[in-house]
Design a protein around this motif. Structure first.
Motif, PDB file in Angstrom:
ATOM      1  N   GLN A 208       0.831  -1.196   0.000  1.00  0.00           N
ATOM      2  CA  GLN A 208       0.000   0.000   0.000  1.00  0.00           C
ATOM      3  C   GLN A 208       0.864   1.244   0.000  1.00  0.00           C
ATOM      4  N   LEU A 209       0.420   2.239  -0.714  1.00  0.00           N
ATOM      5  CA  LEU A 209       1.076   3.544  -0.707  1.00  0.00           C
ATOM      6  C   LEU A 209       0.377   4.426   0.311  1.00  0.00           C
ATOM      7  N   ARG A 210       1.149   4.982   1.216  1.00  0.00           N
ATOM      8  CA  ARG A 210       0.620   5.904   2.216  1.00  0.00           C
ATOM      9  C   ARG A 210       0.898   7.341   1.762  1.00  0.00           C
ATOM     10  N   VAL A 211      -0.117   8.190   1.762  1.00  0.00           N
ATOM     11  CA  VAL A 211       0.036   9.619   1.489  1.00  0.00           C
ATOM     12  C   VAL A 211      -0.411  10.352   2.745  1.00  0.00           C
TER      13      VAL A 211
ATOM     14  N   LEU B  56      -4.181   9.146   2.727  1.00  0.00           N
ATOM     15  CA  LEU B  56      -4.628   8.084   1.830  1.00  0.00           C
ATOM     16  C   LEU B  56      -3.823   6.817   2.061  1.00  0.00           C
ATOM     17  N   ASN B  57      -4.457   5.687   1.866  1.00  0.00           N
ATOM     18  CA  ASN B  57      -3.797   4.385   1.775  1.00  0.00           C
ATOM     19  C   ASN B  57      -4.337   3.714   0.523  1.00  0.00           C
ATOM     20  N   LEU B  58      -3.474   3.479  -0.442  1.00  0.00           N
ATOM     21  CA  LEU B  58      -3.924   2.969  -1.730  1.00  0.00           C
ATOM     22  C   LEU B  58      -3.131   1.722  -2.105  1.00  0.00           C
ATOM     23  N   SER B  59      -3.853   0.689  -2.494  1.00  0.00           N
ATOM     24  CA  SER B  59      -3.195  -0.514  -2.993  1.00  0.00           C
ATOM     25  C   SER B  59      -2.726  -0.274  -4.429  1.00  0.00           C
ATOM     26  N   LEU B  60      -1.916  -1.188  -4.919  1.00  0.00           N
ATOM     27  CA  LEU B  60      -1.462  -1.059  -6.305  1.00  0.00           C
ATOM     28  C   LEU B  60      -2.646  -1.148  -7.265  1.00  0.00           C
ATOM     29  N   ALA B  61      -3.591  -2.015  -6.950  1.00  0.00           N
ATOM     30  CA  ALA B  61      -4.781  -2.126  -7.803  1.00  0.00           C
ATOM     31  C   ALA B  61      -5.576  -0.827  -7.803  1.00  0.00           C
ATOM     32  N   GLN B  62      -5.693  -0.200  -6.657  1.00  0.00           N
ATOM     33  CA  GLN B  62      -6.423   1.071  -6.586  1.00  0.00           C
ATOM     34  C   GLN B  62      -5.700   2.168  -7.363  1.00  0.00           C
ATOM     35  N   LEU B  63      -4.364   2.180  -7.289  1.00  0.00           N
ATOM     36  CA  LEU B  63      -3.610   3.164  -8.071  1.00  0.00           C
ATOM     37  C   LEU B  63      -3.866   2.961  -9.568  1.00  0.00           C
ATOM     38  N   ARG B  64      -3.890   1.702  -9.985  1.00  0.00           N
ATOM     39  CA  ARG B  64      -4.084   1.414 -11.397  1.00  0.00           C
ATOM     40  C   ARG B  64      -5.487   1.771 -11.883  1.00  0.00           C
ATOM     41  N   GLU B  65      -6.429   1.886 -10.985  1.00  0.00           N
ATOM     42  CA  GLU B  65      -7.793   2.264 -11.377  1.00  0.00           C
ATOM     43  C   GLU B  65      -7.936   3.776 -11.590  1.00  0.00           C
ATOM     44  N   LEU B  66      -6.972   4.546 -11.109  1.00  0.00           N
ATOM     45  CA  LEU B  66      -7.041   5.998 -11.238  1.00  0.00           C
ATOM     46  C   LEU B  66      -6.627   6.419 -12.642  1.00  0.00           C
ATOM     47  N   PRO B  67      -7.063   7.603 -13.078  1.00  0.00           N
ATOM     48  CA  PRO B  67      -6.605   8.111 -14.379  1.00  0.00           C
ATOM     49  C   PRO B  67      -5.081   8.112 -14.436  1.00  0.00           C
ATOM     50  N   SER B  68      -4.529   7.743 -15.579  1.00  0.00           N
ATOM     51  CA  SER B  68      -3.080   7.590 -15.690  1.00  0.00           C
ATOM     52  C   SER B  68      -2.530   8.448 -16.828  1.00  0.00           C
ATOM     53  N   ARG B  69      -1.233   8.538 -16.827  1.00  0.00           N
ATOM     54  CA  ARG B  69      -0.524   9.230 -17.912  1.00  0.00           C
ATOM     55  C   ARG B  69       0.596   8.326 -18.396  1.00  0.00           C
ATOM     56  N   THR B  70       0.772   8.275 -19.728  1.00  0.00           N
ATOM     57  CA  THR B  70       1.889   7.541 -20.332  1.00  0.00           C
ATOM     58  C   THR B  70       2.774   8.534 -21.073  1.00  0.00           C
ATOM     59  N   GLN B  71       4.075   8.433 -20.858  1.00  0.00           N
ATOM     60  CA  GLN B  71       5.007   9.374 -21.466  1.00  0.00           C
ATOM     61  C   GLN B  71       6.304   8.655 -21.823  1.00  0.00           C
TER      62      GLN B  71
ATOM     63  N   TYR C  21       3.431  19.088  -8.755  1.00  0.00           N
ATOM     64  CA  TYR C  21       2.207  19.286  -9.529  1.00  0.00           C
ATOM     65  C   TYR C  21       2.469  19.412 -11.028  1.00  0.00           C
ATOM     66  N   HIS C  22       3.711  19.216 -11.444  1.00  0.00           N
ATOM     67  CA  HIS C  22       3.984  19.263 -12.877  1.00  0.00           C
ATOM     68  C   HIS C  22       3.253  18.097 -13.559  1.00  0.00           C
ATOM     69  N   PRO C  23       2.677  18.321 -14.742  1.00  0.00           N
ATOM     70  CA  PRO C  23       1.868  17.254 -15.364  1.00  0.00           C
ATOM     71  C   PRO C  23       2.643  15.993 -15.707  1.00  0.00           C
ATOM     72  N   GLN C  24       3.971  16.073 -15.849  1.00  0.00           N
ATOM     73  CA  GLN C  24       4.755  14.870 -16.155  1.00  0.00           C
ATOM     74  C   GLN C  24       5.339  14.220 -14.903  1.00  0.00           C
ATOM     75  N   THR C  25       5.014  14.704 -13.752  1.00  0.00           N
ATOM     76  CA  THR C  25       5.473  14.063 -12.518  1.00  0.00           C
ATOM     77  C   THR C  25       4.469  12.980 -12.137  1.00  0.00           C
ATOM     78  N   ILE C  26       4.905  11.751 -12.278  1.00  0.00           N
ATOM     79  CA  ILE C  26       4.000  10.617 -12.049  1.00  0.00           C
ATOM     80  C   ILE C  26       4.639   9.606 -11.111  1.00  0.00           C
ATOM     81  N   LEU C  27       3.804   8.789 -10.521  1.00  0.00           N
ATOM     82  CA  LEU C  27       4.265   7.598  -9.813  1.00  0.00           C
ATOM     83  C   LEU C  27       4.043   6.441 -10.771  1.00  0.00           C
ATOM     84  N   ALA C  28       5.135   5.983 -11.378  1.00  0.00           N
ATOM     85  CA  ALA C  28       5.050   5.028 -12.481  1.00  0.00           C
ATOM     86  C   ALA C  28       4.973   3.599 -11.972  1.00  0.00           C
ATOM     87  N   TYR C  29       4.044   2.828 -12.549  1.00  0.00           N
ATOM     88  CA  TYR C  29       3.937   1.398 -12.231  1.00  0.00           C
ATOM     89  C   TYR C  29       4.201   0.524 -13.451  1.00  0.00           C
ATOM     90  N   ASP C  30       4.327   1.116 -14.622  1.00  0.00           N
ATOM     91  CA  ASP C  30       4.655   0.355 -15.827  1.00  0.00           C
ATOM     92  C   ASP C  30       5.863   0.965 -16.521  1.00  0.00           C
TER      93      ASP C  30
END
Length: 262
Positions: A104-107, A115-130, A192-201
Motif C-alpha cells: 500500500q502507498l501511504r500519502v 490516503l492508503n492505496l493498494s497497487l490495484a487502486q492506483l491502477r484504477e485511477l486516471p493515468s498518464r503515459t510518457q 504538480y507538474h503534469p509529467q510528474t508521475i508515480l510510475a507502475y509500468d
C-alpha cells in the motif's frame, strides 16, 4: 509528444559534473559513490552550479513547461537500471514474493485526507503515459515509456495544507546497505507538474524490481537521482528538518544539491 521539444537537456552542467572528477577525488562522480560527494571542493562546485541552474530554469521556463517526449521507435531495448537494483530488505522481499498484493502507498503529512492505496487502486485511477529520457548525473541517458498516476491528482485527493512546501518520497531500500532508507523530495511546483508521475509500468509491462517496483517517481525535469524507486510513502511537509540528514534526499544528505533540474 509535446510543444516543448526544442528545449535541450543541460549538457553543459553534465560536462562540468564529469569534469569535477579531476578535482582530486580519484573517482568518477556517480549516483552510486558517496566518497566522492564528501569532497568539500566538489560539494562547493556542485552547489554553485546547482543554485545557478535552479534560478535560471525557474526564471525562463514556465512552471508547466514539459520535458521532451520521444517517439516509440526511440525507446531503448533495455532500460538501464542503476543504484539499488535488488533490495534485500525482508519486508520488501516478502512483497515481491506475493506480487505486491498487500503493498500500500501511504500519502500523509500536511494533508487533510491521508490516503492508503493498494497497487490495484492506483491502477484504477486516471493515468498518464510518457516516453521520456532519463538523464543520469553519471552522464548516461536512456529513453523509456512510463505509465502511472499523476502525482498532482493524488495530492488533490489528499488536500495539502496551505503551508505545504515539499513532497517527500520514502523508499523501501537501504542504498549500499547503509542504515538509512533512500528518500527524495520535490517542491510543490515540481510535484504538480503534469509529467510528474508515480510510475507502475515501464515499456508497457509492470515495473521490474531492478527499476523500482512496484512504483517509482518520474519527475522528468530532474536528474535521475531524484527519481526515487521503491516508493512506499508520500509525505507532505513544510521543511526537511526532521527527516534523516535534513537536506531533502539521500544523496543531498551526502553533498549533492537538492535542485537537480535539467
Amino acid at each position: 509528444m509535446n510543444d516543448d521539444t526544442s528545449r535541450p537537456v543541460n549538457r553543459g552542467r553534465r560536462k562540468l559534473l564529469a569534469g569535477l572528477g579531476a578535482l582530486g577525488a580519484g573517482t568518477l562522480l556517480s549516483g552510486c559513490d558517496d566518497s566522492f560527494s564528501r569532497n568539500q571542493t566538489v560539494r562547493d562546485a556542485l552547489g554553485s552550479v546547482e543554485k545557478l541552474t535552479r534560478n535560471a530554469q525557474r526564471l525562463v521556463a514556465s512552471h508547466q513547461s514539459l520535458a521532451q517526449e520521444f517517439d516509440r521507435s526511440e525507446i531503448a531495448p533495455v532500460f538501464r537500471a542503476n543504484g539499488t537494483t535488488n533490495p534485500q530488505e525482508p519486508e520488501y522481499l516478502r512483497m515481491v514474493e506475493n506480487g505486491f498484493a498487500d503493498w500500500q502507498l501511504r500519502v500523509d503529512g500536511l494533508v487533510n485526507r491521508p490516503l492508503n492505496l493498494s497497487l490495484a487502486q492506483l491502477r484504477e485511477l486516471p493515468s498518464r503515459t510518457q516516453i521520456t529520457r532519463h538523464d543520469c548525473v553519471e552522464g548516461w541517458s536512456c529513453i523509456g515509456e512510463w505509465s502511472g498516476v499523476v502525482l498532482g491528482d493524488l495530492l488533490d485527493q489528499a488536500e495539502p495544507h496551505d503551508n505545504a512546501r515539499f513532497v517527500v518520497f520514502h523508499c523501501a531500500d537501504h542504498t549500499y546497505g547503509r542504515s538509512d532508507l533512500y528518500y527524495e523530495s520535490l517542491d510543490m511546483i515540481e510535484s504538480y507538474h503534469p509529467q510528474t508521475i508515480l510510475a507502475y509500468d515501464l515499456n508497457g509491462e509492470a515495473l521490474p524490481v531492478a527499476n523500482g517496483a512496484p512504483i517509482r517517481l518520474r519527475a522528468e525535469r530532474q536528474l535521475g537521482y531524484k527519481h526515487a524507486k521503491y516508493v512506499m510513502r508520500v509525505e507532505v511537509v513544510d521543511s526537511f528538518r526532521n527527516i534523516q540528514g535534513g537536506k531533502g534526499g539521500y544523496w543531498e544528505d551526502r553533498g549533492y544539491e537538492w535542485w537537480a533540474g535539467i
